[in-house]
Design a protein around this motif. Structure first.
Motif, PDB file in Angstrom:
ATOM      1  N   MET A  25       0.851  -1.167   0.000  1.00 24.15           N
ATOM      2  CA  MET A  25       0.000   0.000   0.000  1.00 24.15           C
ATOM      3  C   MET A  25       0.899   1.233   0.000  1.00 24.15           C
ATOM      4  N   ARG A  26       0.669   2.108  -0.968  1.00 26.61           N
ATOM      5  CA  ARG A  26       1.424   3.365  -1.049  1.00 26.61           C
ATOM      6  C   ARG A  26       0.449   4.527  -0.875  1.00 26.61           C
ATOM      7  N   VAL A  27       0.762   5.413   0.065  1.00 22.50           N
ATOM      8  CA  VAL A  27      -0.108   6.535   0.408  1.00 22.50           C
ATOM      9  C   VAL A  27       0.552   7.840  -0.025  1.00 22.50           C
ATOM     10  N   THR A  28      -0.220   8.702  -0.716  1.00 21.57           N
ATOM     11  CA  THR A  28       0.245  10.025  -1.118  1.00 21.57           C
ATOM     12  C   THR A  28      -0.717  11.047  -0.545  1.00 21.57           C
ATOM     13  N   ILE A  29      -0.175  12.003   0.205  1.00 26.42           N
ATOM     14  CA  ILE A  29      -0.987  13.081   0.773  1.00 26.42           C
ATOM     15  C   ILE A  29      -0.419  14.404   0.287  1.00 26.42           C
ATOM     16  N   ASP A  30      -1.300  15.253  -0.232  1.00 20.55           N
ATOM     17  CA  ASP A  30      -0.890  16.538  -0.795  1.00 20.55           C
ATOM     18  C   ASP A  30      -1.746  17.647  -0.189  1.00 20.55           C
ATOM     19  N   HIS A  31      -1.136  18.794   0.062  1.00 19.93           N
ATOM     20  CA  HIS A  31      -1.848  19.953   0.616  1.00 19.93           C
ATOM     21  C   HIS A  31      -1.890  21.071  -0.428  1.00 19.93           C
ATOM     22  N   GLN A  32      -3.054  21.730  -0.550  1.00 21.29           N
ATOM     23  CA  GLN A  32      -3.203  22.875  -1.440  1.00 21.29           C
ATOM     24  C   GLN A  32      -4.103  23.911  -0.787  1.00 21.29           C
ATOM     25  N   THR A  33      -3.880  25.161  -1.156  1.00 22.85           N
ATOM     26  CA  THR A  33      -4.737  26.256  -0.711  1.00 22.85           C
ATOM     27  C   THR A  33      -5.730  26.544  -1.835  1.00 22.85           C
ATOM     28  N   ILE A  34      -7.022  26.606  -1.475  1.00 25.27           N
ATOM     29  CA  ILE A  34      -8.077  26.798  -2.466  1.00 25.27           C
ATOM     30  C   ILE A  34      -8.967  27.955  -2.020  1.00 25.27           C
ATOM     31  N   ARG A  35      -9.337  28.796  -2.984  1.00 26.80           N
ATOM     32  CA  ARG A  35     -10.283  29.876  -2.705  1.00 26.80           C
ATOM     33  C   ARG A  35     -11.577  29.568  -3.428  1.00 26.80           C
ATOM     34  N   LYS A  36     -12.692  29.572  -2.679  1.00 26.76           N
ATOM     35  CA  LYS A  36     -14.006  29.268  -3.244  1.00 26.76           C
ATOM     36  C   LYS A  36     -14.969  30.407  -2.951  1.00 26.76           C
ATOM     37  N   GLY A  37     -15.936  30.540  -3.828  1.00 26.86           N
ATOM     38  CA  GLY A  37     -16.974  31.536  -3.644  1.00 26.86           C
ATOM     39  C   GLY A  37     -17.027  32.490  -4.814  1.00 26.86           C
ATOM     40  N   VAL A  38     -18.206  33.042  -5.058  1.00 30.54           N
ATOM     41  CA  VAL A  38     -18.378  33.969  -6.168  1.00 30.54           C
ATOM     42  C   VAL A  38     -18.116  35.392  -5.702  1.00 30.54           C
ATOM     43  N   LEU A  39     -18.885  35.863  -4.745  1.00 31.48           N
ATOM     44  CA  LEU A  39     -18.697  37.222  -4.245  1.00 31.48           C
ATOM     45  C   LEU A  39     -17.798  37.256  -3.014  1.00 31.48           C
ATOM     46  N   LEU A  40     -18.117  36.425  -2.069  1.00 31.44           N
ATOM     47  CA  LEU A  40     -17.325  36.355  -0.843  1.00 31.44           C
ATOM     48  C   LEU A  40     -16.383  35.152  -0.935  1.00 31.44           C
ATOM     49  N   LYS A  41     -15.176  35.389  -1.308  1.00 33.70           N
ATOM     50  CA  LYS A  41     -14.216  34.296  -1.461  1.00 33.70           C
ATOM     51  C   LYS A  41     -13.733  33.840  -0.090  1.00 33.70           C
ATOM     52  N   THR A  42     -13.708  32.523   0.096  1.00 26.60           N
ATOM     53  CA  THR A  42     -13.242  31.925   1.331  1.00 26.60           C
ATOM     54  C   THR A  42     -12.056  31.031   1.013  1.00 26.60           C
ATOM     55  N   THR A  43     -11.040  31.074   1.867  1.00 25.63           N
ATOM     56  CA  THR A  43      -9.853  30.249   1.675  1.00 25.63           C
ATOM     57  C   THR A  43      -9.994  28.957   2.471  1.00 25.63           C
ATOM     58  N   TYR A  44      -9.774  27.840   1.777  1.00 26.62           N
ATOM     59  CA  TYR A  44      -9.785  26.522   2.404  1.00 26.62           C
ATOM     60  C   TYR A  44      -8.435  25.860   2.155  1.00 26.62           C
ATOM     61  N   TYR A  45      -8.137  24.892   2.981  1.00 26.44           N
ATOM     62  CA  TYR A  45      -6.881  24.149   2.862  1.00 26.44           C
ATOM     63  C   TYR A  45      -7.247  22.704   2.570  1.00 26.44           C
ATOM     64  N   GLU A  46      -6.978  22.297   1.329  1.00 23.56           N
ATOM     65  CA  GLU A  46      -7.389  20.980   0.857  1.00 23.56           C
ATOM     66  C   GLU A  46      -6.312  19.934   1.123  1.00 23.56           C
ATOM     67  N   VAL A  47      -6.758  18.794   1.639  1.00 26.49           N
ATOM     68  CA  VAL A  47      -5.876  17.649   1.837  1.00 26.49           C
ATOM     69  C   VAL A  47      -6.342  16.585   0.852  1.00 26.49           C
ATOM     70  N   SER A  48      -5.448  16.227  -0.067  1.00 35.72           N
ATOM     71  CA  SER A  48      -5.761  15.243  -1.088  1.00 35.72           C
ATOM     72  C   SER A  48      -5.050  13.938  -0.748  1.00 35.72           C
ATOM     73  N   LEU A  49      -5.814  12.855  -0.684  1.00 34.15           N
ATOM     74  CA  LEU A  49      -5.292  11.542  -0.312  1.00 34.15           C
ATOM     75  C   LEU A  49      -5.467  10.568  -1.467  1.00 34.15           C
ATOM     76  N   THR A  50      -4.387   9.896  -1.831  1.00 37.06           N
ATOM     77  CA  THR A  50      -4.439   8.843  -2.838  1.00 37.06           C
ATOM     78  C   THR A  50      -3.757   7.606  -2.263  1.00 37.06           C
ATOM     79  N   VAL A  51      -4.420   6.471  -2.369  1.00 33.24           N
ATOM     80  CA  VAL A  51      -3.859   5.220  -1.867  1.00 33.24           C
ATOM     81  C   VAL A  51      -3.767   4.243  -3.035  1.00 33.24           C
TER      82      VAL A  51
END
Length: 119
Positions: free
Chosen positions: A1-27
C-alpha cells in the motif's frame, strides 16, 4: 500500500471568497490487498468520521464518511479544512488510520491457525 498526501490552498466563492486548505489523499493498493478487500467484503468499512469546513449545518454526517471504497482504484479523496493547522492534524489522523488499516489487511489475509495453550 502506497499513500500520497498533498496539501493545497483553495479559494471558493463567487462574491465572498473563502480560503480553504485541501488535503488530497491517494492510496495505491497492491493486487493482493485489493483482493483481500473484495473477498472479505471490506469495501463499506468506515475509516474516518469527518466534516469538511464548507459543510452546511443540515448536511448529514454519513455524507462525509471516508470508507475503503472511496480509496479503491487510485481515486483521490479531497477534504477541505478551515486552517493549515487543521489540515496537518487531519493528515496525522489519516496516517494513523491507514497504518491501522495496513495491519488490518494483513490480519485478514489468512485465517487463524490452531493455538494450544496450557495453564
Amino acid at each position: 500500500m502506497r499513500v500520497t498526501i498533498d496539501h493545497q490552498t483553495i479559494r471558493k466563492g463567487v462574491l465572498l471568497k473563502t480560503t480553504y486548505y485541501e488535503v488530497s489523499l491517494t492510496v495505491a493498493f497492491t493486487h493482493e490487498e485489493k483482493q483481500i478487500i473484495r473477498q472479505r467484503g471490506l469495501l463499506k468499512t468506515k475509516l474516518v468520521d469527518r466534516r469538511p469546513a464548507n459543510a452546511k449545518v443540515d448536511d448529514r454526517d454519513e455524507k462525509f464518511e471516508l470508507r475503503v471504497e472511496h480509496l479503491m482504484d487510485g481515486r483521490a479523496d479531497r477534504f477541505l479544512c478551515a486552517t493549515p493547522s487543521k489540515s496537518k492534524i487531519y493528515e496525522e489522523d489519516l496516517l494513523a488510520v491507514l497504518e491501522q488499516m495496513k495491519r488490518w489487511l494483513d490480519d485478514n489475509a489468512e485465517t487463524g491457525s490452531r493455538t494450544v495453550v496450557e495453564f
